[in-house]
Design a protein around this motif. Structure first.
Motif, short mmCIF file in Angstrom:
data_model
loop_
_atom_site.label_atom_id
_atom_site.label_comp_id
_atom_site.label_asym_id
_atom_site.label_seq_id
_atom_site.Cartn_x
_atom_site.Cartn_y
_atom_site.Cartn_z
N ARG A 18 51.55 88.86 86.80
CA ARG A 18 53.01 88.83 87.15
C ARG A 18 53.82 89.44 88.28
N TRP A 19 53.64 90.72 88.97
CA TRP A 19 53.32 91.49 90.07
C TRP A 19 53.83 90.69 91.33
N ALA A 20 52.69 88.64 91.40
CA ALA A 20 52.94 89.47 92.22
C ALA A 20 54.72 88.05 93.41
N GLY A 21 55.56 88.43 92.38
CA GLY A 21 56.54 87.76 93.19
C GLY A 21 57.07 88.51 93.84
N TRP A 22 56.68 89.77 93.31
CA TRP A 22 57.39 91.66 93.82
C TRP A 22 56.98 91.56 95.66
N PHE A 23 55.43 90.43 95.81
CA PHE A 23 55.09 90.54 97.29
C PHE A 23 55.08 89.24 97.56
N ASP A 24 56.52 89.04 97.72
CA ASP A 24 56.66 87.57 98.22
C ASP A 24 55.93 86.97 99.65
N GLY A 25 55.31 86.42 99.62
CA GLY A 25 54.82 85.82 100.77
C GLY A 25 53.48 86.55 101.00
N LEU A 26 52.63 87.18 99.69
CA LEU A 26 51.73 88.12 100.37
C LEU A 26 50.65 87.87 99.31
N THR A 27 49.58 88.20 99.83
CA THR A 27 47.75 87.36 98.90
C THR A 27 47.25 88.62 98.07
N ILE A 28 47.42 88.28 96.70
CA ILE A 28 46.43 89.77 95.30
C ILE A 28 45.81 89.16 94.82
N THR A 29 44.69 90.05 95.08
CA THR A 29 42.91 90.10 95.34
C THR A 29 42.88 90.94 94.66
N SER A 30 42.14 90.70 93.37
CA SER A 30 41.78 91.63 92.54
C SER A 30 40.23 91.90 92.75
N GLU A 31 39.63 92.77 93.39
CA GLU A 31 37.91 92.72 94.38
C GLU A 31 37.47 93.25 92.86
N ASN A 32 36.69 92.66 92.83
CA ASN A 32 35.19 93.37 91.57
C ASN A 32 34.91 95.13 91.46
N ASP A 33 35.02 95.82 93.01
CA ASP A 33 35.37 96.95 92.42
C ASP A 33 36.83 98.27 92.44
N GLY A 34 36.84 96.76 91.37
CA GLY A 34 38.30 97.92 90.43
C GLY A 34 39.69 98.00 91.03
N THR A 35 39.60 97.32 92.46
CA THR A 35 40.96 97.57 93.57
C THR A 35 40.91 96.20 93.84
N THR A 36 42.99 96.71 93.92
CA THR A 36 43.22 95.46 94.25
C THR A 36 43.87 95.33 96.12
N LEU A 37 43.33 93.99 96.27
CA LEU A 37 43.28 93.90 97.82
C LEU A 37 45.05 93.05 97.67
N ILE A 38 45.91 93.48 99.01
CA ILE A 38 47.30 92.78 99.11
C ILE A 38 47.32 92.41 100.91
N GLN A 39 47.33 91.24 100.87
CA GLN A 39 46.75 90.95 102.16
C GLN A 39 48.20 90.17 102.92
N GLY A 40 48.41 90.48 103.89
CA GLY A 40 49.31 89.58 104.50
C GLY A 40 50.32 89.72 105.07
N SER A 41 50.96 89.09 106.65
CA SER A 41 52.15 89.68 107.45
C SER A 41 53.64 89.93 107.35
N VAL A 42 53.61 91.37 107.76
CA VAL A 42 55.34 92.14 107.70
C VAL A 42 55.72 92.51 108.41
N VAL A 43 56.88 91.76 108.44
CA VAL A 43 57.63 91.82 109.70
C VAL A 43 57.82 92.94 111.05
N ASP A 44 57.73 94.48 110.14
CA ASP A 44 58.23 95.24 110.92
C ASP A 44 58.00 96.79 109.66
N GLN A 45 57.76 97.59 110.88
CA GLN A 45 57.41 99.37 109.93
C GLN A 45 58.40 99.09 108.87
N ALA A 46 59.80 99.04 109.30
CA ALA A 46 60.82 98.88 107.49
C ALA A 46 59.84 98.31 106.26
#
Length: 81
Positions: A18-46
């Motif tokens: 349900r939190w996927a909308g907060w990270f618009d355009g990024l991929t959210i994956t639950s990993e088997n090691d008990g972590t969540t990986l958020i991946q994707g392009s970020v426009v800039d440091q801000a």
């Protein structure tokens, strides 16, 4: 120094879908090691700091932030003769 591009943000625990909308355009994956990986392009440091602020506000433990190399297009290399 390159400041934009793809990032991998790893969090301790699994982030509910349900939190996927907060990270618009990024991929959210639950990993088997008990972590969540958020991946994707970020426009800039801000934008990156904005993502990290959201994660902080959610109270999720941050494990790592890694800037990864973008996928390289298949470019033929010159044959040095």
């Amino acid at each position: 120094m390159r400041t934009n591009g793809p990032y991998e943000i790893r969090l301790k625990g699994h982030l509910d879908s349900r939190w996927a909308g907060w990270f618009d355009g990024l991929t959210i994956t639950s990993e088997n090691d008990g972590t969540t990986l958020i991946q994707g392009s970020v426009v800039d440091q801000a934008a990156l700091y904005g993502l990290l602020q959201k994660i902080r506000d959610m109270g999720l433990p941050l494990v790592s932030v890694t800037q990864v190399e973008p996928d390289q297009p298949d470019v033929p290399t010159a044959d040095p003769r």
